[in-house]
Design a protein around this motif. Structure first.
Motif, PDB file in Angstrom:
ATOM      1  N   VAL A   1       8.454  16.110   5.202  1.00  0.00           N
ATOM      2  CA  VAL A   1       9.147  17.391   5.041  1.00  0.00           C
ATOM      3  C   VAL A   1      10.607  17.168   4.673  1.00  0.00           C
ATOM      4  CG1 VAL A   1       9.975  19.421   6.284  1.00  0.00           C
ATOM      5  CG2 VAL A   1       7.583  18.724   6.491  1.00  0.00           C
ATOM      6  N   GLU A   2      11.258  16.234   5.323  1.00  0.00           N
ATOM      7  CA  GLU A   2      12.665  15.962   4.992  1.00  0.00           C
ATOM      8  C   GLU A   2      12.797  15.480   3.557  1.00  0.00           C
ATOM      9  OE1 GLU A   2      15.450  16.635   6.681  1.00  0.00           O
ATOM     10  OE2 GLU A   2      14.050  17.679   8.003  1.00  0.00           O
ATOM     11  N   GLU A   3      11.821  14.686   3.116  1.00  0.00           N
ATOM     12  CA  GLU A   3      11.866  14.208   1.732  1.00  0.00           C
ATOM     13  C   GLU A   3      11.749  15.351   0.740  1.00  0.00           C
ATOM     14  OE1 GLU A   3       8.772  11.976  -1.166  1.00  0.00           O
ATOM     15  OE2 GLU A   3       9.256  10.877   0.653  1.00  0.00           O
ATOM     16  N   VAL A   4      10.786  16.245   0.954  1.00  0.00           N
ATOM     17  CA  VAL A   4      10.577  17.332   0.002  1.00  0.00           C
ATOM     18  C   VAL A   4      11.739  18.319   0.043  1.00  0.00           C
ATOM     19  CG1 VAL A   4       9.290  18.992   1.442  1.00  0.00           C
ATOM     20  CG2 VAL A   4       8.748  18.784  -0.976  1.00  0.00           C
ATOM     21  N   LYS A   5      12.410  18.443   1.180  1.00  0.00           N
ATOM     22  CA  LYS A   5      13.573  19.331   1.282  1.00  0.00           C
ATOM     23  C   LYS A   5      14.769  18.760   0.525  1.00  0.00           C
ATOM     24  CE  LYS A   5      14.640  20.834   5.405  1.00  0.00           C
ATOM     25  NZ  LYS A   5      14.802  20.835   6.875  1.00  0.00           N
ATOM     26  N   SER A   6      14.833  17.442   0.410  1.00  0.00           N
ATOM     27  CA  SER A   6      16.003  16.801  -0.195  1.00  0.00           C
ATOM     28  C   SER A   6      15.888  16.631  -1.700  1.00  0.00           C
ATOM     29  CB  SER A   6      16.228  15.434   0.447  1.00  0.00           C
ATOM     30  OG  SER A   6      15.177  14.551   0.118  1.00  0.00           O
ATOM     31  N   ILE A   7      14.694  16.828  -2.248  1.00  0.00           N
ATOM     32  CA  ILE A   7      14.476  16.617  -3.679  1.00  0.00           C
ATOM     33  C   ILE A   7      14.470  17.962  -4.390  1.00  0.00           C
ATOM     34  CG2 ILE A   7      12.846  15.762  -5.415  1.00  0.00           C
ATOM     35  CD1 ILE A   7      11.957  13.670  -3.402  1.00  0.00           C
TER      36      ILE A   7
ATOM     37  N   TYR B   1       6.963  11.975  -3.414  1.00  0.00           N
ATOM     38  CA  TYR B   1       6.252  11.431  -2.258  1.00  0.00           C
ATOM     39  C   TYR B   1       6.510   9.937  -2.097  1.00  0.00           C
ATOM     40  CZ  TYR B   1       3.899  15.827  -3.296  1.00  0.00           C
ATOM     41  OH  TYR B   1       3.644  17.140  -3.602  1.00  0.00           O
ATOM     42  N   TYR B   2       7.801   9.569  -2.055  1.00  0.00           N
ATOM     43  CA  TYR B   2       8.152   8.166  -1.914  1.00  0.00           C
ATOM     44  C   TYR B   2       7.649   7.600  -0.587  1.00  0.00           C
ATOM     45  CZ  TYR B   2      11.250   9.054  -5.869  1.00  0.00           C
ATOM     46  OH  TYR B   2      11.739   9.391  -7.104  1.00  0.00           O
ATOM     47  N   PHE B   3       7.739   8.400   0.467  1.00  0.00           N
ATOM     48  CA  PHE B   3       7.281   7.938   1.777  1.00  0.00           C
ATOM     49  C   PHE B   3       5.791   7.624   1.735  1.00  0.00           C
ATOM     50  CE2 PHE B   3       5.306   8.781   5.864  1.00  0.00           C
ATOM     51  CZ  PHE B   3       6.057   7.992   6.724  1.00  0.00           C
ATOM     52  N   LEU B   4       5.016   8.511   1.124  1.00  0.00           N
ATOM     53  CA  LEU B   4       3.575   8.306   1.025  1.00  0.00           C
ATOM     54  C   LEU B   4       3.255   7.100   0.151  1.00  0.00           C
ATOM     55  CD1 LEU B   4       1.304   9.959   2.308  1.00  0.00           C
ATOM     56  CD2 LEU B   4       1.023  11.154   0.139  1.00  0.00           C
ATOM     57  N   ARG B   5       4.005   6.947  -0.936  1.00  0.00           N
ATOM     58  CA  ARG B   5       3.791   5.810  -1.826  1.00  0.00           C
ATOM     59  C   ARG B   5       4.033   4.482  -1.096  1.00  0.00           C
ATOM     60  NH1 ARG B   5       3.972   5.094  -7.494  1.00  0.00           N
ATOM     61  NH2 ARG B   5       4.627   7.254  -7.791  1.00  0.00           N
ATOM     62  N   LYS B   6       5.118   4.431  -0.324  1.00  0.00           N
ATOM     63  CA  LYS B   6       5.426   3.199   0.410  1.00  0.00           C
ATOM     64  C   LYS B   6       4.338   2.877   1.428  1.00  0.00           C
ATOM     65  CE  LYS B   6       9.408   2.183   1.971  1.00  0.00           C
ATOM     66  NZ  LYS B   6      10.698   2.248   2.724  1.00  0.00           N
ATOM     67  N   ARG B   7       3.846   3.914   2.104  1.00  0.00           N
ATOM     68  CA  ARG B   7       2.791   3.701   3.104  1.00  0.00           C
ATOM     69  C   ARG B   7       1.515   3.207   2.404  1.00  0.00           C
ATOM     70  NH1 ARG B   7       2.230   5.978   8.202  1.00  0.00           N
ATOM     71  NH2 ARG B   7       4.440   5.456   8.327  1.00  0.00           N
ATOM     72  N   PHE B   8       1.225   3.779   1.231  1.00  0.00           N
ATOM     73  CA  PHE B   8       0.019   3.371   0.496  1.00  0.00           C
ATOM     74  C   PHE B   8       0.171   1.954  -0.046  1.00  0.00           C
ATOM     75  CE2 PHE B   8      -2.694   3.051  -3.271  1.00  0.00           C
ATOM     76  CZ  PHE B   8      -3.908   3.477  -2.758  1.00  0.00           C
ATOM     77  N   GLU B   9       1.372   1.600  -0.501  1.00  0.00           N
ATOM     78  CA  GLU B   9       1.587   0.263  -1.068  1.00  0.00           C
ATOM     79  C   GLU B   9       1.317  -0.832  -0.043  1.00  0.00           C
ATOM     80  OE1 GLU B   9       5.519   0.436  -2.617  1.00  0.00           O
ATOM     81  OE2 GLU B   9       4.880   1.251  -4.569  1.00  0.00           O
ATOM     82  N   ARG B  10       1.493  -0.507   1.222  1.00  0.00           N
ATOM     83  CA  ARG B  10       1.182  -1.515   2.244  1.00  0.00           C
ATOM     84  C   ARG B  10      -0.307  -1.850   2.240  1.00  0.00           C
ATOM     85  NH1 ARG B  10       3.563  -1.299   8.065  1.00  0.00           N
ATOM     86  NH2 ARG B  10       2.479  -3.296   7.901  1.00  0.00           N
ATOM     87  N   LEU B  11      -1.136  -0.870   1.854  1.00  0.00           N
ATOM     88  CA  LEU B  11      -2.581  -1.097   1.842  1.00  0.00           C
ATOM     89  C   LEU B  11      -3.042  -1.944   0.658  1.00  0.00           C
ATOM     90  CD1 LEU B  11      -3.832   2.513   2.745  1.00  0.00           C
ATOM     91  CD2 LEU B  11      -3.334   0.609   4.305  1.00  0.00           C
ATOM     92  N   ILE B  12      -2.256  -1.955  -0.398  1.00  0.00           N
ATOM     93  CA  ILE B  12      -2.691  -2.674  -1.606  1.00  0.00           C
ATOM     94  C   ILE B  12      -1.868  -3.939  -1.868  1.00  0.00           C
ATOM     95  CG2 ILE B  12      -3.558  -0.583  -2.699  1.00  0.00           C
ATOM     96  CD1 ILE B  12      -1.022  -0.475  -4.383  1.00  0.00           C
ATOM     97  N   MET B  13      -0.728  -4.072  -1.191  1.00  0.00           N
ATOM     98  CA  MET B  13       0.137  -5.222  -1.454  1.00  0.00           C
ATOM     99  C   MET B  13       0.021  -6.300  -0.384  1.00  0.00           C
ATOM    100  SD  MET B  13       1.508  -4.346  -4.319  1.00  0.00           S
ATOM    101  CE  MET B  13       2.881  -5.460  -4.552  1.00  0.00           C
ATOM    102  N   SER B  14      -0.547  -5.950   0.754  1.00  0.00           N
ATOM    103  CA  SER B  14      -0.600  -6.929   1.866  1.00  0.00           C
ATOM    104  C   SER B  14      -1.796  -7.857   1.720  1.00  0.00           C
ATOM    105  CB  SER B  14      -0.676  -6.196   3.208  1.00  0.00           C
ATOM    106  OG  SER B  14       0.454  -5.369   3.373  1.00  0.00           O
TER     107      SER B  14
END
Length: 478
Positions: free
Chosen positions: A453-459, A465-478
């Motif tokens: 919510v804070e992210e979408v309020k600031s853009i 969805y940078y937060f979601l992207r970072k969380r997802f990248e952990r699943l594919i980069m680790s």
């Protein structure tokens, strides 16, 4: 009074998938046939196919001089008052189509040089080159042609939001692409003050059509003519004091004229102009209306992110409040992920009803994180499981969601819950699921929802969805 108010939905436009229209007046937005092409879904493909099939049937009838058949096809295009979209100023009554205007439409098409010469390919081409046809008529024609998919959408939306429907409601004319004929049937639809209501996904409406006659004439036809005049060194070329040469658009209009007859004449002479315009339109996508645009158009408040989040966080944990939590999460995520994720369905059934998913979104993204997902991973649908637990989320919940995945439905899901005793450990479990090729599950707890919510309020523009992207990248980069 809006649909949400009439049916006491307790939701505002940002948390609704459909346009929350006034039940008496029309909203000045259009259904753009090109917006349907942006929907990477079976529903969108069906709509596009219906529009193309009908338009080609009409063009074929006119080209073969089967005038009675063409008029018969066009005569079933009625005023789509049930959507409450269009240009009417008072009560919704339509203004583009009716019995008399159907004949006018046939006459305009049958007399058009653009039709006779084969320039027209799609319905929206008529905006550029057929007299008397503008965005309002194209929108109304499109609405008529996709009435059957809109009925199905309305029925799904009514089920999702708890809107009551009446039985044995006349559907209105439905286009049958197989037999290329019209028919009608009795269906279940919501009825307001004795009038049926057809809900329209907000992702397919626009303030302006993608195809614009003025733009095509000004920026393509005149620019081409200007180039010709300069190359020929004609009398229209003026030498400026600084040594530059120019041709004014005013002089071009004086010589060549303006209007659709001029557009058709110059397009027939130089068909590459239209080819370039079509290509540019394919490459330059006009996105769906933003939350704030919809708020301005519908005269409703923009998203109240703090309230939407508060409604989730203040639900008391426990099974007795699971439904309340489920609804609050859906309201928040519908607003957060628009226009990337659309058509939320609660308790989505798979395997003939033997399994269910709390919330299923259709991935309709054309940019950003979810569009990137659609290009690299099966993600036609995004699955969401809501866990209002007082206890820790463990492997059984993870396996439950993974069991809903398939290559056809998609292999991306979210588990939304209240907290993790050890979030890092649960993320590692999600990582194990990904490594075992059982799909990608992104966990989100109360704190994570705050971050989103804070992210979408600031853009200021559409969220990435940078937060979601970072969380997802952990699943594919680790």
């Amino acid at each position: 009074m809006r649909v949400s108010e009439h049916f006491n939905l307790g939701l505002t436009q940002p948390s609704l998938d459909f346009v929350d229209v006034d039940i008496e007046r029309d909203l000045k937005v259009f259904v753009d046939p090109r917006s349907l092409r942006l929907l990477p879904s079976q529903w969108g493909a069906e709509c596009v196919s219906l529009v193309q099939n009908f338009f080609q049937a009409v063009l074929t009838a006119i080209a073969g001089e089967h005038n009675d058949a063409a008029r018969q096809l066009l005569s079933h295009l009625k005023e789509p008052n049930e959507t409450h979209l269009g240009l009417s100023r008072e009560k919704a009554r339509g203004r583009a189509l009716g019995t008399e205007s159907a004949y006018d439409l046939w006459e305009a098409l049958s007399k058009s040089d653009a039709v006779k010469s084969g320039l027209l390919e799609d319905l929206e081409d008529t905006i550029l080159m057929v007299e008397g046809i503008g965005p309002d008529i194209v929108s109304d024609i499109t609405t008529n042609l996709i009435r059957e998919p809109l009925i199905a959408y309305t029925q799904d939306a009514c089920t999702a939001y708890g809107i009551p429907m009446a039985s044995e409601v006349d559907s209105g004319p439905l286009w049958d692409p197989t037999h290329q004929s019209w028919h009608s049937e009795y269906v279940r639809l919501p009825v307001v003050e004795g009038r049926k209501l057809l809900l329209v996904p907000k992702v397919i409406v626009r303030r302006h059509m993608a195809y614009d006659q003025g733009e095509y004439y000004r920026d393509y036809i005149l620019e081409h003519l200007k180039k010709e005049e300069l190359e020929a060194g004609s009398a229209l070329v003026k030498l400026l004091k600084n040594g530059e040469v120019r041709v004014t658009k005013k002089d071009l209009e004086m010589k060549y004229g303006r209007g659709k007859k001029v557009i058709v004449r110059e397009t027939r002479r130089n068909p590459e102009i239209l080819a370039r315009y079509r290509n540019d339109k394919r490459n330059i996508v006009r996105p769906p209306l933003t939350h704030h645009s919809l708020a301005n158009d519908t005269d409703t408040p923009p998203p109240d992110w703090d309230t939407l989040l508060h409604n989730v966080l203040t639900v008391a944990p426990g099974n007795e409040n699971a439904t309340t939590y489920h609804h609050a999460v859906q309201a928040l995520l519908t607003a957060l992920f628009y226009p990337s994720l659309v058509s939320p369905q609660r308790e989505f059934q798979i395997h003939e009803g033997r399994k269910r998913v709390d919330i299923t979104f259709t991935n309709a993204a054309f940019e950003g994180f979810f569009e990137w997902l659609s290009r690299h991973y099966p993600s036609q649908y995004i699955f969401v499981e809501c866990k209002n637990y007082t206890k820790e989320i463990n492997n059984p919940e993870l396996d439950q969601l993974a069991g809903r995945f398939s290559p056809n439905r998609g292999k991306i899901g979210l588990i939304v819950c209240r907290r993790f005793d050890d979030k890092e450990l649960f993320i590692k479990r999600c990582l194990d699921t990904a490594h075992d090729d059982r799909g990608f599950i992104v966990p989100l707890d109360d704190e994570d929802l705050r971050e989103l919510v804070e992210e979408v309020k600031s853009i200021l523009r559409r969220p990435e969805y940078y937060f979601l992207r970072k969380r997802f990248e952990r699943l594919i980069m680790s």
